[in-house]
Scaffold this motif. Structure first.
Motif, short mmCIF file in Angstrom:
data_model
loop_
_atom_site.label_atom_id
_atom_site.label_comp_id
_atom_site.label_asym_id
_atom_site.label_seq_id
_atom_site.Cartn_x
_atom_site.Cartn_y
_atom_site.Cartn_z
N SER A 51 -3.06 -19.72 -49.73
CA SER A 51 -1.62 -20.02 -49.71
C SER A 51 -1.02 -20.07 -51.11
O SER A 51 0.18 -19.83 -51.28
CB SER A 51 -1.39 -21.37 -49.01
OG SER A 51 -2.02 -22.41 -49.73
N SER A 197 -4.73 -25.70 -37.84
CA SER A 197 -3.51 -26.18 -38.49
C SER A 197 -3.75 -27.48 -39.24
O SER A 197 -3.14 -27.70 -40.30
CB SER A 197 -2.42 -26.38 -37.44
OG SER A 197 -2.13 -25.18 -36.77
N CYS A 198 -4.62 -28.35 -38.72
CA CYS A 198 -4.96 -29.59 -39.43
C CYS A 198 -5.55 -29.28 -40.80
O CYS A 198 -5.17 -29.89 -41.82
CB CYS A 198 -5.94 -30.42 -38.62
SG CYS A 198 -5.24 -31.22 -37.17
N GLY A 200 -5.09 -26.54 -42.42
CA GLY A 200 -4.02 -25.95 -43.20
C GLY A 200 -3.07 -27.00 -43.77
O GLY A 200 -2.59 -26.86 -44.90
N LEU A 201 -2.81 -28.06 -43.00
CA LEU A 201 -1.92 -29.12 -43.47
C LEU A 201 -2.48 -29.79 -44.72
O LEU A 201 -1.75 -30.00 -45.71
CB LEU A 201 -1.73 -30.15 -42.36
CG LEU A 201 -0.87 -31.37 -42.71
CD1 LEU A 201 0.56 -30.95 -43.02
CD2 LEU A 201 -0.90 -32.40 -41.59
N VAL A 388 2.87 -25.58 -39.91
CA VAL A 388 1.63 -26.27 -39.59
C VAL A 388 1.90 -27.54 -38.79
O VAL A 388 1.26 -27.79 -37.75
CB VAL A 388 0.84 -26.59 -40.89
CG1 VAL A 388 -0.21 -27.64 -40.64
CG2 VAL A 388 0.19 -25.33 -41.45
N GLY A 474 5.65 -19.81 -37.61
CA GLY A 474 4.59 -20.73 -37.19
C GLY A 474 4.48 -20.80 -35.68
O GLY A 474 3.38 -20.79 -35.11
#
Length: 574
Positions: A51, A197-198, A200-201, A388, A474
């Protein structure tokens, strides 16, 4: 005791010691939960760098804006494309359990290389001094460049192996022959995206902040620790897993059927006679029965070939030109299944081309805007927090409320079909690109009116405007990725599940590569006109990013029509 164990064995599955897997002891949601925790750490390690990588390449490796963006898309595209290799090896030679462990070790090695380079100034090019523009800005080259790309592509190889083995490993923990098992499998895929996603967060908030404020050696170091912990956690669940036994190379089967059909068509053998002779041959019938490993899919035990893709039926003859080209009805039908899902795969590439913009041009957009949230300066690479968080909210809502409601309304087991989920994602991607173009028009208008086109200072416009395109993309990612993973896993033959599931990641790869191609083509075409190329400058305020987004919007709309054509003709397997 032996008879009891025989009755409780999972046919076609072994434990981590290659002993027969047992019902009640191996598999189930508890075993799959280890996979979900591992995915959090694995995606944290990958996304923390991906990212923000465009910033690292441009500011620390001194690459131009377009080169940095293309290198990021090439790196991520390669990582996802190598998922096909991980899936292939999981089906052909090794279990998904073994492939994950090998891949995690490779990614760990690549992250160590990147951490060492980020730690030492002597392994990076001299830092550019904006206050002294007379000094030339030297791009990374030579041994330093080699070290950078060796580290990056070792990470890509490891990520590919993990992506190609981990989702199918988790999905294989459920009994596909029962409605409850299939529902749990669907829940697993929804929560797989949730856990993705967790990770990614954490990556786009905590780790990106560390990279921007403490140094990239800390960011790479955290990723290294995360992948090492995921390795240990995955190992701790070894006693609970059931691992599908590899059944040989699926690519060999596909190649054999296609080649046999082509050769038999060339020598004008009659497929009808071949089918009649085969049905009267006990030996071939026995061979077909032996090839049937998945008892949950009665369509795989077909005794006569179906009429769809009838040209492949030519592969079935009583006396092939060579024994290596002898094909069963089972093998022909499996190849037909794979060919039927390929158009759906192709239709998702354009969506992932749009998603590629989240880690390239969207980050560069945000970098020119006011990223302060009160007294806190938010790193531009942390913008993916918007999609996310939305995915983390929407995934449980979808699984626990939308799906049960849709099942009651439609009176079907799935409720919302896989193709319907994918179609919703494609529609959202069209809206996302339209929103992105409008936001870029507004951003440039503010830059013009404020007189800051050439100053390089942050524009008086909040970065929250960029959040709109992130939210749409997203949401599109949630619907499409979860739908694709389950679609490929359930529709593919049992001997090709890992390879087919890897197509979800290969679609991402092709999307990133397509983004690189479109950027290059756009710059080439517009550069041949009287005006400057749309995306080749070092100052985003003088580029025409809004035109690029409108182009992606139009291409996405055409792609959606293409998807409708194939989706309306697709028939689900029973």
């Amino acid at each position: 005791m032996d008879q009891e164990q025989q009755l409780t064995r999972w046919d076609g599955y072994v434990d981590w010691r290659n002993r027969p897997a047992l019902q009640g002891k191996h598999g189930g949601m508890y075993a799959a939960s280890f996979v979900l925790v591992v995915e959090i750490l694995e995606n944290l390690a990958f996304l923390a760098n991906a990212s923000n990588l465009v910033i690292y390449l441009s500011e620390y490796m001194n690459l131009s804006t377009s080169k940095s963006a293309n290198n990021v898309t090439n790196f991520m595209g390669t990582a996802f494309l190598l998922a096909l290799l991980g899936g292939f090896l999981s089906d052909a030679f090794c279990t998904t359990y073994q492939i994950y462990l090998i891949s995690a070790a490779v990614e760990f090695l690549g992250l160590v290389v990147l951490t060492v380079q980020a730690r030492s100034d002597s392994l990076k090019p001299p830092h550019c001094d904006p206050a002294n523009p007379s000094l030339p800005c030297q791009e990374v080259h030579g041994a330093k460049s080699a070290m950078l790309f060796i580290g990056l592509y070792l990470v890509a190889l490891g990520v590919g192996g993990i992506k190609g083995s981990l989702p199918s490993h988790g999905a294989e923990q459920f009994d596909h022959s029962t409605p409850q098992g299939r529902k749990l499998r669907s829940t697993f895929f929804n929560y797989f995206v949730f856990c993705l996603s967790c990770g990614g967060l954490i990556a786009v908030t905590f780790v990106v902040w560390i990279e921007d404020n403490k140094g990239w050696e800390w960011g790479f170091g955290i990723s290294t620790i995360a992948i090492f912990l995921s390795f240990l956690i995955f190992l701790s669940g070894s006693a609970t897993y059931r691992n599908k036994i590899p059944t040989g190379s699926p690519l060999t089967t596909i190649s054999k059927v296609l080649l046999a059909a082509f050769i038999n068509a060339c020598i004008s053998r009659s497929p009808s006679n071949a089918i009649m002779s085969m049905s009267s041959s006990p030996s071939d019938s026995n061979q077909t029965n032996k090839a049937v490993n998945d008892q949950t899919k009665p369509t795989e035990s077909t005794e006569t070939p179906t009429k769809t893709l009838g040209c492949l039926n030519r592969a079935i003859v009583n006396k092939p030109v060579h024994s290596a080209l002898e094909c069963t009805v089972q093998q022909v039908e499996e190849v037909k299944i794979v060919l039927k899902i390929l158009p759906i795969f192709a239709c998702t590439i354009m969506l992932n081309c749009c998603l590629a913009q989240l880690s390239t041009f969207s980050v560069q957009q945000a970098k020119t805007m006011d990223t302060k949230l009160g007294s806190l300066a938010v790193p531009p690479a942390s913008l993916p927090i918007f999609p996310v968080v939305f995915i983390m909210i929407l995934a449980p809502v979808y699984d626990h409320f939308i799906i049960p409601f849709s099942r009651k309304v439609t009176k079907t087991e799935m409720g919302v079909t896989h193709l319907q989920r994918i179609g919703i994602g494609l529609l959202l991607s069209i809206l996302a690109m339209a929103v992105a173009a409008l936001v870029e028009i507004k951003r440039k208008r503010v830059a013009t009116h404020s007189g800051l086109l050439d100053s390089g200072k942050p524009l008086p416009i909040t970065f929250f405007w960029i959040a709109f395109q992130y939210l749409f993309l997203g949401s599109a990612d949630l619907f499409t990725l979860a739908g694709l993973l389950e679609f490929f896993f359930t529709q593919a033959p049992s001997s090709m599940r890992s390879l087919a599931t890897s197509l979800s990641w290969a679609s991402l790869a092709m999307g990133y590569y397509l983004s690189t191609v479109i950027v290059s083509v756009v710059n080439h075409v517009t550069g041949n006109s009287k005006h400057k190329p749309w995306l080749s400058g070092t100052n985003l305020n003088h580029d025409h990013l809004e035109r690029f987004y409108w182009l992606l919007c139009v291409l996405s709309a055409l792609n959606f029509l293409h998807f409708l054509f194939w989706a309306n003709r697709y028939k689900y397997r029973s």
